[in-house]
Design an enzyme around this catalytic site. Structure first.
Site, PDB file in Angstrom:
ATOM      1  N   ASP A  84       3.834   5.584  -0.533  1.00 31.62           N
ATOM      2  CA  ASP A  84       5.170   5.016  -0.462  1.00 31.62           C
ATOM      3  C   ASP A  84       5.995   5.945   0.427  1.00 31.62           C
ATOM      4  O   ASP A  84       5.657   7.102   0.618  1.00 31.62           O
ATOM      5  CB  ASP A  84       5.745   4.915  -1.889  1.00 31.62           C
ATOM      6  CG  ASP A  84       6.959   4.008  -1.932  1.00 31.62           C
ATOM      7  OD1 ASP A  84       7.315   3.443  -0.871  1.00 31.62           O
ATOM      8  OD2 ASP A  84       7.562   3.872  -3.007  1.00 31.62           O
ATOM      9  N   ALA A 190      11.770  -3.854  -5.192  1.00 30.51           N
ATOM     10  CA  ALA A 190      13.025  -3.802  -5.958  1.00 30.51           C
ATOM     11  C   ALA A 190      13.076  -4.768  -7.140  1.00 30.51           C
ATOM     12  O   ALA A 190      14.091  -5.390  -7.423  1.00 30.51           O
ATOM     13  CB  ALA A 190      14.225  -4.026  -5.038  1.00 30.51           C
TER      14      ALA A 190
END
Ligand SMILES: [Zn+2]
Length: 666
Positions: A84, A190
């Site tokens: 990430d 998200a």
């Protein structure tokens, strides 16, 4: 880098190919902390892991070591690693000390298998203006990252994260724009706050609107989803990868993950599963242990249940029982049940991905099952079916219905479809002008000719009916009755559905369903291949061979030439050469897959068709369907079994799309 091996709903068992080996999906990537990791996740069953490139980058020692010996040695994992980019830190701490290009360069330099660009994770329920602003930056950075990776010929594969907060149209817009960029994988970002708030219903919208616009040929990763309770639901929506810091974060809070929710150690009187930890220790043992030791053991349990759930999900996809598992799991929490009910709104989309036939039976587990893809598909097909003048509705009895049909009926009631009609016009039923169907929950009506076809015969529902299902069936029948001049209903059906009737039918004993194998074959062909298929297939001197043991149709011939065979498990028709030729006479692209003329000879030789050679394809094709393979001029080359649905066939550039049964040599 992704191939589909088995499908159920939007769920797929696939293989993700990386330079550090293949990964079976759906799968979970445990989050590895580059400095604090104490658990060997490989021993707990991890095939792929995820770690944070930004945390490594900003730590001088780690960064130097990663550049020297590589990421795999740094975190001591020799399988595929995803990294990430620091977006999460960006969302928590505001700014990160790294640019988009640098983070990409760094990930390649340390030998990541799958890297991520620096997107902006916009949380749920923010102002639309903010969501739009963030999204533009996310898309810009994805563009920059992908062209950078391509221009520099990077070995690393690249993620492009779908954002858009809780605005379905922004999720769609983002997914559409990112699809144009042709990234290697598509995470959906998200969504963690939605899961933390138990807003699973909004999670369904975020995921469904994203996957709808993403390419089917790429794996999708639901970022931050690490609770086994939601895996089945998310897989059914098309998610292939999950990542989890939950296993360790929950363990640090003395919490056990289970597929039914989370249990706190302080409330535990029994260990929750049969993993090594749960078998060896008691809750008291754990409570008495030093914290560090305990956390390690709970984390092991947490990983164990997560991987066990994923194995169960992959098995469910292979046998076609994924929705039964989803319905079971979603009863673990009222908010999950909301999500399941909401998923019903997407039934038409899910139907396009759902194979027409599966190995396992359809189980009705509650009113949510009324919205399942199989039901939606059947009701649509009933609407499209050729209809006669009259309809006779019989009560459900033993399956297959036509086999156990009683020879005469004592009573029928004339359904009051049209109240103005009144009693002066007597209703006369001619058996030849009549459709016969059995009332069924949840499939509403099962025409007697189709009573052995999947899933109509291979389904089960409780005998005590719930009110919602009864209303659902009644509403359908009331609408459906409009297609007929007269509708006769058995009193049992009328009672159950509480319908009005005009009068008793005078000669109930004359109502008879005449079994006719050719009519049955034609009805099945129309149901399977579309309107007109039955007439096209079954002409000439039809000869039918039945199984001596079961009495079911097995082979159908015109004189001595085989047209089709009927598969015993689902009563679907399998084409032979003559059947394929006859089916090919239907107009347009129906049941057809058009391939590039350059591979015509391979198809004629009976070799399987690869997705990259497919030019066009009937949009009604689902995986496992019998399909016709034609060249660019529409000439029949071969026939076989589809391994993908029509959208996937057109999207995939690698792997097989059709397993060819036979080709027509020139
Ligand atoms: Zn356990």
């Amino acid at each position: 880098m992704f191939e589909i091996k088995a499908k159920d709903m939007r769920g797929r068992v696939g293989v993700l190919k990386t330079k550090h080996g293949d990964v079976k999906t759906p799968n979970l990537m445990p989050v590895i902390h580059p400095r604090k990791q104490t658990i060997n996740v490989k021993d707990c069953g991890a095939d792929i892991v995820i770690t944070n490139a930004y945390l490594i980058y900003k730590d001088e020692d780690l960064s130097k070591k990663a550049l020297d010996v590589g990421l795999h040695e740094l975190i001591n994992f020799d399988g595929p690693i995803m990294t990430d980019s620091g977006s999460f830190q960006l969302s928590v701490y505001g700014d990160v000390e790294i640019g988009n290009k640098e983070v990409i360069e760094f990930q390649e330099a340390i030998g990541t298998d799958i890297g991520t660009s620096l997107d902006i994770p916009t949380g749920p329920y923010v102002d639309r203006e903010k969501a739009e602003e963030d999204l533009e930056i996310t898309i810009e950075r994805a563009k920059e990252a992908i062209s950078f990776v391509k221009d520099n010929d990077y070995e690393m594969k690249i993620n492009s994260v779908v954002q858009g907060s809780t605005y379905p149209d922004l999720r769609e817009y983002c997914a559409t724009e990112l699809t144009k960029l042709d990234a290697d994988l598509y995470p959906i970002g998200a969504v963690v706050p939605l899961m933390e708030m138990y807003h699973y219903r909004d999670l369904v919208d975020a995921v469904m609107h994203s996957v709808k616009c993403l390419p089917d040929s790429k794996a999708r990763h639901l970022m931050g989803a690490g609770h086994p309770m939601i895996f089945a639901l998310c897989v059914a929506m098309g998610c292939d990868l999950f990542d989890s810091a939950a296993y360790i974060l929950y363990a640090e809070g003395d919490r056990f993950l289970t597929t039914r929710g989370t249990i706190k150690l302080e409330n535990m009187t029994e260990m929750p599963c049969s993993c090594e930890v749960c078998c060896k220790y008691t809750p008291d043992d754990l409570r008495a242990m030093p914290k560090e030791e305990r956390v390690k053991l709970i984390a092991q349990h947490n990983l164990h249940v997560s991987f066990a759930e994923l194995r169960l999900i992959r098995q469910a996809i292979a046998e076609g029982s994924l929705m039964e598992l989803v319905e079971e799991r979603c009863r673990a929490h009222p908010m999950l049940l909301d999500a399941l009910r909401h998923l019903g709104e997407y039934s038409e989309d899910l139907e396009k991905y759902d194979p027409r036939s599966k190995k396992s039976a359809f189980f009705y587990t509650g009113p949510e099952s009324l919205k399942r893809a199989e039901v939606t598909r059947h009701l649509k097909q009933l609407e499209n079916m050729d209809k006669k003048k009259n309809l006779v509705v019989l009560p459900a009895y033993r399956k297959p219905y036509s086999k156990y049909l009683s020879n005469s009926f004592k009573e029928f009631l004339v359904y009051a479809k049209d109240e103005s009609k009144g009693e002066d016009e007597p209703c006369i039923i001619d058996n030849k002008e009549t459709d016969f169907a059995v009332l069924d929950i949840p499939f509403c009506l099962i025409p007697l000719e189709l009573d052995e076809v999947y899933p109509l015969s291979q389904s089960d529902a409780p005998k005590i009916h719930d009110k919602i299902a009864v209303e659902f069936v009644r509403d359908f029948l009331v609408d459906f009755a409009e297609n007929y001049d007269n509708v006769l209903i058995h009193p049992k059906v009328l009672d159950e559905l509480e319908l009005d009737f005009i009068e008793e039918y005078e000669h109930p004993e004359e109502i008879k369903f005449e079994k006719d194998d050719i009519k049955k074959l034609k009805a099945i062909a129309d149901y399977q291949f579309g309107h007109g298929a039955g007439d096209a297939l079954f002409t000439g001197k039809i000869k039918i061979e039945k199984s001596k043991k079961t009495g079911k149709i097995r082979h159908v011939f015109d004189k001595n030439q085989n047209i089709v065979n009927m598969r015993a498990s689902d009563s679907f028709l399998i084409l032979s050469k003559l059947g394929a030729k006859r089916l090919a006479t239907l107009d347009g692209m129906r049941n057809k897959v058009m391939i590039d003329n350059s591979v015509e000879s391979f198809a004629r030789d009976g070799k399987s068709v690869f997705a990259k050679f497919i030019i066009d394809c009937d949009e009604n094709i689902r995986s496992n369907d019998e399909v016709l393979i034609v060249n660019e001029e529409g000439e029949l080359l071969a026939f076989g079994k589809a391994l993908l649905n029509h959208k996937e066939m057109l999207d995939f550039k690698t792997g097989q799309a059709i397993k060819t049964r036979k080709g027509f040599k020139k």
